[in-house]
Design a protein around this motif. Sequence first.
Motif, PDB file in Angstrom:
ATOM      1  N   HIS A  83      -6.757  -0.103   5.616  1.00 15.48           N
ATOM      2  CA  HIS A  83      -5.945  -0.029   4.410  1.00 15.48           C
ATOM      3  C   HIS A  83      -6.626   0.124   3.300  1.00 15.48           C
ATOM      4  O   HIS A  83      -7.721  -0.641   2.900  1.00 15.48           O
ATOM      5  N   TYR A 121       0.757  -1.344  -0.050  1.00 11.82           N
ATOM      6  CA  TYR A 121       0.042  -0.074   0.081  1.00 11.82           C
ATOM      7  C   TYR A 121       0.823   1.222  -0.051  1.00 11.82           C
ATOM      8  O   TYR A 121       1.802   1.522   0.907  1.00 11.82           O
ATOM      9  N   ALA A 122       0.577   2.030  -0.874  1.00 12.90           N
ATOM     10  CA  ALA A 122       1.376   3.248  -0.964  1.00 12.90           C
ATOM     11  C   ALA A 122       0.826   4.440  -0.118  1.00 12.90           C
ATOM     12  O   ALA A 122       1.572   5.349   0.239  1.00 12.90           O
ATOM     13  N   ARG A 123      -0.258   4.315   0.314  1.00 14.49           N
ATOM     14  CA  ARG A 123      -0.987   5.209   1.125  1.00 14.49           C
ATOM     15  C   ARG A 123      -1.072   4.935   2.618  1.00 14.49           C
ATOM     16  O   ARG A 123      -1.173   3.485   3.104  1.00 14.49           O
ATOM     17  N   PRO A 124      -0.816   5.617   3.517  1.00 11.18           N
ATOM     18  CA  PRO A 124      -0.894   5.165   4.989  1.00 11.18           C
ATOM     19  C   PRO A 124      -2.326   4.858   5.251  1.00 11.18           C
ATOM     20  O   PRO A 124      -3.328   5.646   4.745  1.00 11.18           O
ATOM     21  N   ARG A 135      -6.012  -0.592  11.934  1.00  9.11           N
ATOM     22  CA  ARG A 135      -5.605   0.083  10.904  1.00  9.11           C
ATOM     23  C   ARG A 135      -6.396  -0.244   9.668  1.00  9.11           C
ATOM     24  O   ARG A 135      -6.513  -1.479   9.302  1.00  9.11           O
ATOM     25  N   TYR A 159      -6.243   1.530  -1.294  1.00 10.48           N
ATOM     26  CA  TYR A 159      -5.291   2.127  -2.466  1.00 10.48           C
ATOM     27  C   TYR A 159      -5.663   3.412  -2.685  1.00 10.48           C
ATOM     28  O   TYR A 159      -5.117   4.421  -3.039  1.00 10.48           O
ATOM     29  N   ASN A 160      -7.148   3.534  -2.825  1.00 11.17           N
ATOM     30  CA  ASN A 160      -7.801   4.715  -3.145  1.00 11.17           C
ATOM     31  C   ASN A 160      -8.289   5.916  -1.947  1.00 11.17           C
ATOM     32  O   ASN A 160      -8.424   5.225  -1.077  1.00 11.17           O
ATOM     33  N   PRO A 161      -8.210   6.872  -2.279  1.00 11.17           N
ATOM     34  CA  PRO A 161      -8.568   8.059  -1.084  1.00 11.17           C
ATOM     35  C   PRO A 161     -10.064   7.737  -0.615  1.00 11.17           C
ATOM     36  O   PRO A 161     -10.649   7.583  -1.545  1.00 11.17           O
ATOM     37  N   TYR A 162     -10.217   7.870   0.580  1.00  8.70           N
ATOM     38  CA  TYR A 162     -11.620   8.109   1.054  1.00  8.70           C
ATOM     39  C   TYR A 162     -12.646   9.151   0.489  1.00  8.70           C
ATOM     40  O   TYR A 162     -12.300  10.374   0.284  1.00  8.70           O
ATOM     41  N   TYR A 207      -5.757   4.399   7.623  1.00  7.63           N
ATOM     42  CA  TYR A 207      -6.576   5.304   8.606  1.00  7.63           C
ATOM     43  C   TYR A 207      -6.674   4.392   9.850  1.00  7.63           C
ATOM     44  O   TYR A 207      -6.752   3.326  10.180  1.00  7.63           O
TER      45      TYR A 207
END
Length: 321
Positions: free
Chosen positions: A164, A151-154, A162, A166-169, A156
């Motif tokens: 995980h 995963y490239a995004r941290p 946590r 890939y796409n923003p919320y 939530y």
Amino acid sequence: MKNINKTIRKAVLTCLAGSFFLISIDSMAQRRVGGNGGGVHRPSGGTQTRPAATRPANQSRPAVNRPSTNKPAVTRPGSNGSGTKVTRPTNSSNTSINNRNNTTNRNSNNTRNSGNINTNISGNTRNVDRSRDITINNNRNTVVRRNTVVYARPPYVYGGYRYHAYNPYYFHPYRPYYYGPTWHPWGFFVATLAVTAIVVSVESSQYHYDQGVWYAPSNGGYTAVPAPVGGTVNNIPSGAQTVNTGTVNNYYYGGTYYEKDGNTYKVVPPTAGTIVDNLPEGGEEVTIGDVKYVKFGETYYQPVQVDGKEKYEVVLVEKDK
């Protein structure tokens, strides 16, 4: 004396001749008067002496005894439909016919609802009996498989977990997708199944599969349950969506994921990061901190936007270390 007798005879002859002459003149006068069609001595000339009652005129004969050749519209409808109007039922008859039609329509609707061999109840798929959910093992196919891609995004982080993705919320309300009258959410109870349903054995347990829905025997009927992992069928609904898990293609329909296995399709758990277009009925919109997810069993879906379209992504949930 002889002269007197001659005189008398002449007088008599003269009187007789005068009388015959007068009679002849009177006869001639009467014939002329009778020829003109009038006269006071004859009451009414010609055929008028015969009373009309003994020989009625043509107009005295009623039309009902000798109908005209133009038959009324009630017995022979015209080409313009004028005759058909009088032969149709009256308003009260129409009302009865309409009532019969309405009754027939209501009966036919009831027959369609009650005769649905797939549900054996009304077509409202939102009537879910949640009291039967205790027989459902949601963990059989709700454990998410981890994707091999990093995963490239941290994630939530909230409440010791946590989340995980890939796409923003990208929030958008949960709107269950309607898969048709033969599809039912988890917990939906039916008394009978369609003849197209097949029996599938998974780890010594028997399930029934029909048109993308899995059932388990329950209280004299059948309850829709999550598809058991490992369950194999020869066919899946034609409306199944092809989704990419990052390694292989899966086929998604009504919340269930399948992988092609030779000539059959095997039920598999959802893979983290998989994007689906729609979610079926039966999910629960839950709030985790500042965000909202849609939860099916133990699987969380995050609302996202991909190429300008609202979709959902399978979330990988881990404990915070």
